[in-house]
Write a protein that holds these residues in place. Structure first.
Motif, PDB file in Angstrom:
ATOM      1  N   UNK A 238      -8.205   5.029  18.990  1.00 16.59           N
ATOM      2  CA  UNK A 238      -7.211   4.702  17.962  1.00 16.59           C
ATOM      3  C   UNK A 238      -6.216   5.857  17.888  1.00 16.59           C
ATOM      4  N   UNK A 239      -4.905   5.549  17.899  1.00 18.17           N
ATOM      5  CA  UNK A 239      -3.961   6.666  17.733  1.00 18.17           C
ATOM      6  C   UNK A 239      -4.249   7.370  16.404  1.00 18.17           C
ATOM      7  N   UNK A 240      -4.342   8.690  16.437  1.00 15.68           N
ATOM      8  CA  UNK A 240      -4.655   9.415  15.206  1.00 15.68           C
ATOM      9  C   UNK A 240      -3.643   9.098  14.116  1.00 15.68           C
ATOM     10  N   UNK A 241      -2.405   8.844  14.554  1.00 19.70           N
ATOM     11  CA  UNK A 241      -1.349   8.601  13.569  1.00 19.70           C
ATOM     12  C   UNK A 241      -1.527   7.267  12.857  1.00 19.70           C
ATOM     13  N   UNK A 242      -2.412   6.405  13.386  1.00 19.80           N
ATOM     14  CA  UNK A 242      -2.593   5.087  12.787  1.00 19.80           C
ATOM     15  C   UNK A 242      -3.658   5.092  11.691  1.00 19.80           C
ATOM     16  N   UNK A 243      -4.288   6.236  11.503  1.00 18.93           N
ATOM     17  CA  UNK A 243      -5.355   6.293  10.499  1.00 18.93           C
ATOM     18  C   UNK A 243      -4.772   6.671   9.142  1.00 18.93           C
ATOM     19  N   UNK A 244      -5.109   5.885   8.143  1.00 15.73           N
ATOM     20  CA  UNK A 244      -4.743   6.237   6.773  1.00 15.73           C
ATOM     21  C   UNK A 244      -6.002   6.731   6.085  1.00 15.73           C
ATOM     22  N   UNK A 245      -5.952   7.930   5.554  1.00 16.26           N
ATOM     23  CA  UNK A 245      -7.151   8.527   4.975  1.00 16.26           C
ATOM     24  C   UNK A 245      -7.010   8.657   3.471  1.00 16.26           C
ATOM     25  N   UNK A 246      -8.120   8.559   2.776  1.00  9.42           N
ATOM     26  CA  UNK A 246      -8.090   8.823   1.341  1.00  9.42           C
ATOM     27  C   UNK A 246      -7.880  10.320   1.157  1.00  9.42           C
ATOM     28  N   UNK A 247      -7.280  10.670   0.042  1.00  6.87           N
ATOM     29  CA  UNK A 247      -6.947  12.071  -0.180  1.00  6.87           C
ATOM     30  C   UNK A 247      -8.029  12.741  -1.013  1.00  6.87           C
ATOM     31  N   UNK A 248      -8.316  14.005  -0.703  1.00  5.52           N
ATOM     32  CA  UNK A 248      -9.305  14.709  -1.520  1.00  5.52           C
ATOM     33  C   UNK A 248      -8.883  14.750  -2.990  1.00  5.52           C
ATOM     34  N   UNK A 249      -7.565  14.687  -3.245  1.00  3.94           N
ATOM     35  CA  UNK A 249      -7.090  14.710  -4.624  1.00  3.94           C
ATOM     36  C   UNK A 249      -7.485  13.445  -5.373  1.00  3.94           C
ATOM     37  N   UNK A 250      -7.720  12.385  -4.626  1.00  2.00           N
ATOM     38  CA  UNK A 250      -8.093  11.127  -5.262  1.00  2.00           C
ATOM     39  C   UNK A 250      -9.609  10.957  -5.293  1.00  2.00           C
TER      40      UNK A 250
END
Lengths: 95, 336, 249
Positions: A55-67
């Motif tokens: 998977x292209x790394x740029x295609x990953x949406x990650x949850x934020x530690x702030x959330x």
């Protein structure tokens, strides 16, 4: 154009049938097909896998530690979702 | 390299560093608590700039060492004296390329692209382990590297599997698992020579004589002179001091050398009942500093070969990128 | 005495020794050439890929040579004229384009050969059944890179054209009969030309038109006649082993 145009890919490997793909690491490749082959050569050379996703790394949406708190804490106080929450008289079987 | 920035943007989704918006002290205390509780720090967590910089420097140096470390051993692939040894050596040198890749990946999670790191290696702004600036003069050196150099590396690396930074720790777990064969093959190789003809035995002893002291230097300067040690220990990037690991290594090697039928080139080496450790002679730190400064026997040669491979490969990397740009969206791979 | 970790299952039919040596030498020599790339590959991912191919080939060589005798005696103590490998596999690595074209030409041939040997049920069938999967991957690797370099930049295209031309004259030898190898050379050659031709066309490269054998050296590798660089390669490969007669390693 420079070589730096080779993007980063994330590699997921299924180690054997019946298990899900697990993140193994990342690598660089110019396109998906070479990413798949590089992943095969790099991450399964000791027989670690039977199937690979890249998977292209740029295609990953990650949850934020702030959330982290709004995302994950609300699920911590719902003990009734777990079987141990319930008391069953001793001797009752198959439950 | 304008592209390092581009790459960083590209990977922001998965790895992007959290900017310290607002109250840094609050972030700092969350970070400190996680480290204190032996929890892992992950790429998107807030972390002190100095922690990030230390990790990038250390992981990059480690990755560079794997890549440069291919050279002294690859030097013997074409001359390996049996097909069995040739296969083992090729697999080992290949592993080193793989380990370099795992480590560059770990460094990239901190927002620094591989190209930027390679550029720093090629221009001498980042270091690799000085041990690879020594030459492999005979076949026995392949064995000595496996036994002593990989042995020292493993002693250093096993504690890194519990390093506070998650991606680095995970890379090290994988590397340590794969490297267990590296040291054993080196030991087995030396054993075959030691038990072989008188010429082979002499070859093995000569290699151990040359590699012993440089291997001890791999643990870095003594604790009281080590620039980064204290902070790294506090951050749990490092778990044991240089001297502690060096002592552990000496204690492991002494009986192994005996079983090999080879001696270690240190007249002061003896068991100290009171300490429960082996005493050993003074290390020549002048040599260490000279090699570090670039005056080792192979510094120039190693970096020249690395640069040459990189430069000569430029047209290949460019061609593949150009092909990808022309054929975007044509991939035949499918979801499985 | 050295024995490979993997030995082919014993078969009823006797092993044709000359054939085992010819096919074993192909794998041994090409593996050696690919091993020369270690530390010199154009990108780190390719270090790993080329080493994988080299290791597969070395594994094949060890099984095949062990069928004919002691693998190390055969690899290290024969003179140049006793080697029976194709001249194609001994050609120096050149640039990455040369290496890829050599891989494309050879792995396409080897894939056809092993597929036929695996299906034939002869003495090489067990070995070929395992090797054909390895070789399929080598062929794919060569194809992927041929497509990218052929249809990449102007420079990569020019380098590929040069490599295709330069190595073309070593491809006629691939289909000369080898004693003890029961395959239909004519049919293999047709399939090879179709397969290689199709990949070159997709890679926007033209199929070379020159002769497929040298005026003087036609078919020579299989008879023990080799090209200049081969002697040097063997000198390097055999030097240490020969310097310590009778030693074990």
């Amino acid at each position: 154009m420079t070589n730096t145009d080779w993007p980063l890919w994330e590699v997921f490997v299924r180690s054997r049938r019946g298990l899900s793909h697990t993140h193994a690491g990342s690598l660089h490749a110019p396109d998906a097909e070479l990413a798949l082959r590089n992943a095969r050569d790099l991450y399964t050379r000791r027989g670690e896998g039977v199937s690979i996703w890249v998977v292209p790394s740029s295609a990953i949406t990650a949850s934020s530690p702030d959330e982290k708190d709004p995302f994950f804490e609300p699920s911590a106080d719902k003990p009734y979702r777990h079987p141990t929450f319930y008391e069953i008289p001793e001797g009752v079987k198959h439950l | 390299m304008a592209t390092a920035a581009a790459q960083q943007t590209a990977s922001t989704q998965a790895y992007g560093a959290q900017g310290a918006i607002g109250d840094t002290t609050a972030y700092q205390s969350v970070f400190d608590a996680a480290v204190a509780a032996d929890e892992r720090i992950e790429p998107r967590d807030w972390m002190p700039d100095a922690y990030r910089a230390t990790l990038v420097r250390q992981i990059a140096q480690h990755a560079h060492s794997e890549i440069i470390g291919m050279q002294p051993e690859a030097n013997w692939i074409t001359r390996a004296p049996s097909l069995r040894r040739k296969a083992i050596l090729m697999a080992k040198v290949q592993d080193e390329a793989g380990h370099g890749l795992y480590l560059y990946s770990a460094a990239e999670t901190l927002g620094t692209g591989r190209d930027e790191l390679l550029d720093k290696l090629h221009s001498g702004r980042q270091k690799y382990s000085s041990i690879f600036n020594y030459p492999t003069l005979t076949w026995a050196d392949v064995g000595a590297i496996g036994w002593l150099v990989d042995g020292a590396a493993i002693t250093n690396q096993v504690p890194l599997c519990r390093c506070s930074y998650g991606p680095y720790a995970r890379a090290m777990v994988r590397i340590c698992k794969e490297e267990s064969f590296h040291q054993r093959q080196g030991y087995e190789l030396l054993l075959a020579l030691s038990k072989g003809t008188p010429e082979q035995h002499a070859m093995a002893q000569d290699a151990v004589d040359r590699w012993w002291w440089p291997s001890l230097m791999m643990f870095g300067p003594p604790d009281d002179e080590s620039a980064h040690s204290a902070q790294s220990m506090a951050w749990k990037i490092k778990r044991h001091s240089n001297d502690e690991l060096r002592q552990r290594f000496v204690d492991i090697c002494v009986p192994q050398a005996e079983s090999l039928g080879l001696t270690l080139p240190d007249p002061d080496l003896r068991w100290n009942e009171e300490r429960g450790h082996h005493d050993f002679g003074p290390i020549d730190w002048t040599e260490f500093r000279e090699v570090l400064k670039g005056n080792g026997p192979c510094n120039e040669q190693r970096i020249t070969q690395r640069r040459k491979a990189h430069d000569e490969g430029a047209w290949v990397r460019e061609a593949a990128a150009a092909h990808a740009a022309k054929h975007i969206g044509e991939t035949g791979a499918t979801r499985a | 005495m050295s024995t490979p970790e993997t030995t082919a299952a014993p078969t009823a039919s006797p092993i044709p020794r000359a054939a085992a040596i010819a096919l074993g030498d192909d794998a041994l020599v090409l593996s050696h050439r690919l091993g020369e790339w270690a530390g010199h590959a154009p990108v780190l991912e390719e270090e790993v890929a080329l080493a994988n191919i080299a290791l597969d080939l070395l594994g094949q060589a060890r099984v095949l040579l062990s069928l004919a005798g002691d693998e190390d005696e055969l690899a290290y103590l024969r003179e140049e004229r006793a080697f029976r490998n194709l001249q194609l596999v001994e050609q120096p690595n050149g640039d990455f384009a040369h290496t890829i074209v050599r891989q494309l030409y050879f792995s396409t041939y080897q894939h056809l050969l092993y597929a036929e040997l695996a299906a034939g049920g002869g003495p090489f069938a067990p070995l070929a059944a395992k090797a054909v999967k390895e070789v399929a991957y080598h062929r794919d690797h060569a194809e992927q890179w041929t497509l990218r370099l052929g249809d990449g930049t102007e420079e990569s295209h020019a380098r590929m054209l040069r490599a295709c031309e330069a190595l073309w004259r070593f491809t006629g030898e691939l289909f000369q009969p080898v004693e003890g190898v029961e395959v239909d050379g004519k049919r293999m050659e047709t399939a090879w030309l179709a397969s290689v031709g199709e990949i070159l066309r997709r890679a926007t490269l033209s199929v070379p038109e020159g002769p497929r054998s040298g005026a003087w050296a036609a078919g020579a590798g299989r008879q023990g006649l080799h090209t200049e660089s081969f002697g040097r390669m063997l000198a390097e490969m055999q030097h240490l082993h020969r310097s310590h007669p009778g030693a074990s390693w």
